[in-house]
Design a protein around this motif. Structure first.
Motif, mmCIF file in Angstrom:
data_model
loop_
_atom_site.group_PDB
_atom_site.id
_atom_site.type_symbol
_atom_site.label_atom_id
_atom_site.label_comp_id
_atom_site.label_asym_id
_atom_site.label_seq_id
_atom_site.Cartn_x
_atom_site.Cartn_y
_atom_site.Cartn_z
ATOM 1 N N THR A 209 0.584 -1.074 -0.126
ATOM 2 C CA THR A 209 0.054 -0.008 0.070
ATOM 3 C C THR A 209 0.697 1.326 -0.074
ATOM 4 O O THR A 209 0.258 2.246 -0.168
ATOM 5 N N GLY A 210 2.228 1.174 0.287
ATOM 6 C CA GLY A 210 3.179 2.411 0.364
ATOM 7 C C GLY A 210 3.639 2.739 -1.285
ATOM 8 O O GLY A 210 4.331 3.699 -1.347
ATOM 9 N N ALA A 211 3.174 2.010 -2.267
ATOM 10 C CA ALA A 211 3.649 2.379 -3.776
ATOM 11 C C ALA A 211 2.562 2.862 -4.329
ATOM 12 O O ALA A 211 1.415 2.206 -4.540
ATOM 13 N N GLU A 212 2.945 3.935 -5.291
ATOM 14 C CA GLU A 212 1.831 4.439 -6.233
ATOM 15 C C GLU A 212 2.408 4.351 -7.591
ATOM 16 O O GLU A 212 3.777 4.457 -7.849
ATOM 17 N N GLU A 213 1.682 4.451 -8.633
ATOM 18 C CA GLU A 213 2.038 4.625 -10.042
ATOM 19 C C GLU A 213 2.627 5.942 -9.933
ATOM 20 O O GLU A 213 2.402 6.938 -9.311
ATOM 21 N N PRO A 214 3.875 5.950 -10.878
ATOM 22 C CA PRO A 214 4.281 7.196 -10.986
ATOM 23 C C PRO A 214 3.525 8.256 -11.599
ATOM 24 O O PRO A 214 2.853 7.918 -12.704
ATOM 25 N N PRO A 215 3.618 9.682 -11.294
ATOM 26 C CA PRO A 215 2.532 10.533 -11.876
ATOM 27 C C PRO A 215 3.151 10.941 -13.298
ATOM 28 O O PRO A 215 4.303 10.955 -13.370
ATOM 29 N N PRO A 216 2.377 11.352 -13.909
ATOM 30 C CA PRO A 216 2.694 11.656 -15.463
ATOM 31 C C PRO A 216 3.654 12.947 -15.516
ATOM 32 O O PRO A 216 4.466 13.019 -16.366
ATOM 33 N N LEU A 217 3.536 13.705 -14.419
ATOM 34 C CA LEU A 217 4.375 14.891 -14.409
ATOM 35 C C LEU A 217 5.902 14.750 -14.059
ATOM 36 O O LEU A 217 6.501 15.748 -13.978
ATOM 37 N N LEU A 218 6.219 13.504 -13.761
ATOM 38 C CA LEU A 218 7.420 13.090 -13.426
ATOM 39 C C LEU A 218 8.501 13.659 -14.461
ATOM 40 O O LEU A 218 9.476 13.819 -14.307
ATOM 41 N N GLY A 219 8.124 13.559 -15.776
ATOM 42 C CA GLY A 219 8.689 14.163 -16.804
ATOM 43 C C GLY A 219 9.959 13.559 -16.986
ATOM 44 O O GLY A 219 9.922 12.557 -17.888
ATOM 45 N N GLU A 220 11.157 13.970 -16.659
ATOM 46 C CA GLU A 220 12.481 13.643 -17.071
ATOM 47 C C GLU A 220 13.169 12.394 -16.352
ATOM 48 O O GLU A 220 13.847 11.913 -17.044
ATOM 49 N N ALA A 221 12.358 11.689 -15.472
ATOM 50 C CA ALA A 221 12.816 10.570 -14.866
ATOM 51 C C ALA A 221 12.749 9.426 -16.200
ATOM 52 O O ALA A 221 11.462 9.511 -16.844
ATOM 53 N N ASN A 222 13.127 8.432 -16.033
ATOM 54 C CA ASN A 222 13.120 7.305 -17.215
ATOM 55 C C ASN A 222 12.167 6.339 -16.579
ATOM 56 O O ASN A 222 12.265 5.609 -15.457
ATOM 57 N N LEU A 223 10.836 6.534 -17.082
ATOM 58 C CA LEU A 223 9.822 5.965 -16.693
ATOM 59 C C LEU A 223 9.875 4.526 -16.944
ATOM 60 O O LEU A 223 8.732 3.530 -16.503
ATOM 61 N N GLU A 224 10.543 4.132 -18.026
ATOM 62 C CA GLU A 224 10.567 2.716 -18.214
ATOM 63 C C GLU A 224 11.371 1.839 -17.102
ATOM 64 O O GLU A 224 11.041 0.695 -17.107
ATOM 65 N N VAL A 225 12.181 2.346 -16.337
ATOM 66 C CA VAL A 225 12.592 1.734 -15.078
ATOM 67 C C VAL A 225 12.075 2.056 -13.763
ATOM 68 O O VAL A 225 12.371 1.370 -12.898
ATOM 69 N N ILE A 226 11.246 2.958 -13.702
ATOM 70 C CA ILE A 226 10.601 3.201 -12.627
ATOM 71 C C ILE A 226 9.090 2.718 -12.630
ATOM 72 O O ILE A 226 8.385 3.014 -13.558
ATOM 73 N N SER A 227 8.760 1.722 -11.513
ATOM 74 C CA SER A 227 7.588 1.302 -11.552
ATOM 75 C C SER A 227 6.685 1.743 -10.784
ATOM 76 O O SER A 227 5.319 1.556 -10.894
ATOM 77 N N ALA A 228 7.109 2.394 -9.535
ATOM 78 C CA ALA A 228 6.248 2.801 -8.579
ATOM 79 C C ALA A 228 6.978 3.901 -7.845
ATOM 80 O O ALA A 228 8.351 4.194 -7.996
ATOM 81 N N ILE A 229 6.318 4.865 -6.937
ATOM 82 C CA ILE A 229 6.844 5.830 -6.005
ATOM 83 C C ILE A 229 6.367 5.613 -4.613
ATOM 84 O O ILE A 229 4.936 5.293 -4.523
ATOM 85 N N GLY A 230 7.148 5.421 -3.660
ATOM 86 C CA GLY A 230 6.618 5.334 -2.439
ATOM 87 C C GLY A 230 7.226 6.564 -1.470
ATOM 88 O O GLY A 230 8.106 7.329 -1.861
ATOM 89 N N ARG A 231 6.871 6.388 -0.259
ATOM 90 C CA ARG A 231 7.283 7.431 0.456
ATOM 91 C C ARG A 231 7.681 6.516 1.874
ATOM 92 O O ARG A 231 7.066 5.503 2.265
#
Length: 125
Positions: A73-95
């Motif tokens: 439950t601590g991970a979420e889909e990367p937001p579309p505004l992440l922009g410059e980050a390589n979204l092919e290698v980032i599967s989720a964002i957590g805190r």
């Protein structure tokens, strides 16, 4: 672990520093800051070994501040505004507390053509 010598590979993406011999095997070394599209990256101070199925990857990082489990439950889909980050290698964002964590899709960190070369024994440091 402390960084080991790395032999550059021709044709590798900028975030793949090359190969390092770790425990007797050639292991691709990926610079975490360059992977996330940071234009200026400090020299890595540590390697963190990642298991990618039967394969191993050394992630070159500035420091390791701890190891913490990230619940489902601590991970979420990367937001579309992440922009410059390589979204092919980032599967989720957590805190974690007030820190932002990137969950890597480790299977995509090293390009497939490099795995084929390694499996064939063609790219040895």
């Amino acid at each position: 672990m402390r960084p080991l010598p790395v032999e550059p590979l021709s044709g590798a993406p900028s975030f793949v520093l090359g190969l390092s011999v770790i425990r007797g095997a050639g292991v691709p070394v990926v610079h975490a800051s360059l992977l996330l599209d940071r234009s200026e990256a400090p020299p890595p101070m540590r390697f963190v070994m990642l298991a990618v199925g039967e394969r191993r990857v050394a992630l070159a990082v500035d420091s390791v501040i701890g190891i913490h489990p990230l619940g489902a439950t601590g991970a979420e889909e990367p937001p579309p505004l992440l922009g410059e980050a390589n979204l092919e290698v980032i599967s989720a964002i957590g805190r974690l507390d007030r820190e932002l964590l990137f969950v890597l899709n480790a299977a995509r960190v090293v390009p497939e053509f490099m795995w084929r070369d390694l499996d064939a024994g063609g790219s040895q440091p």
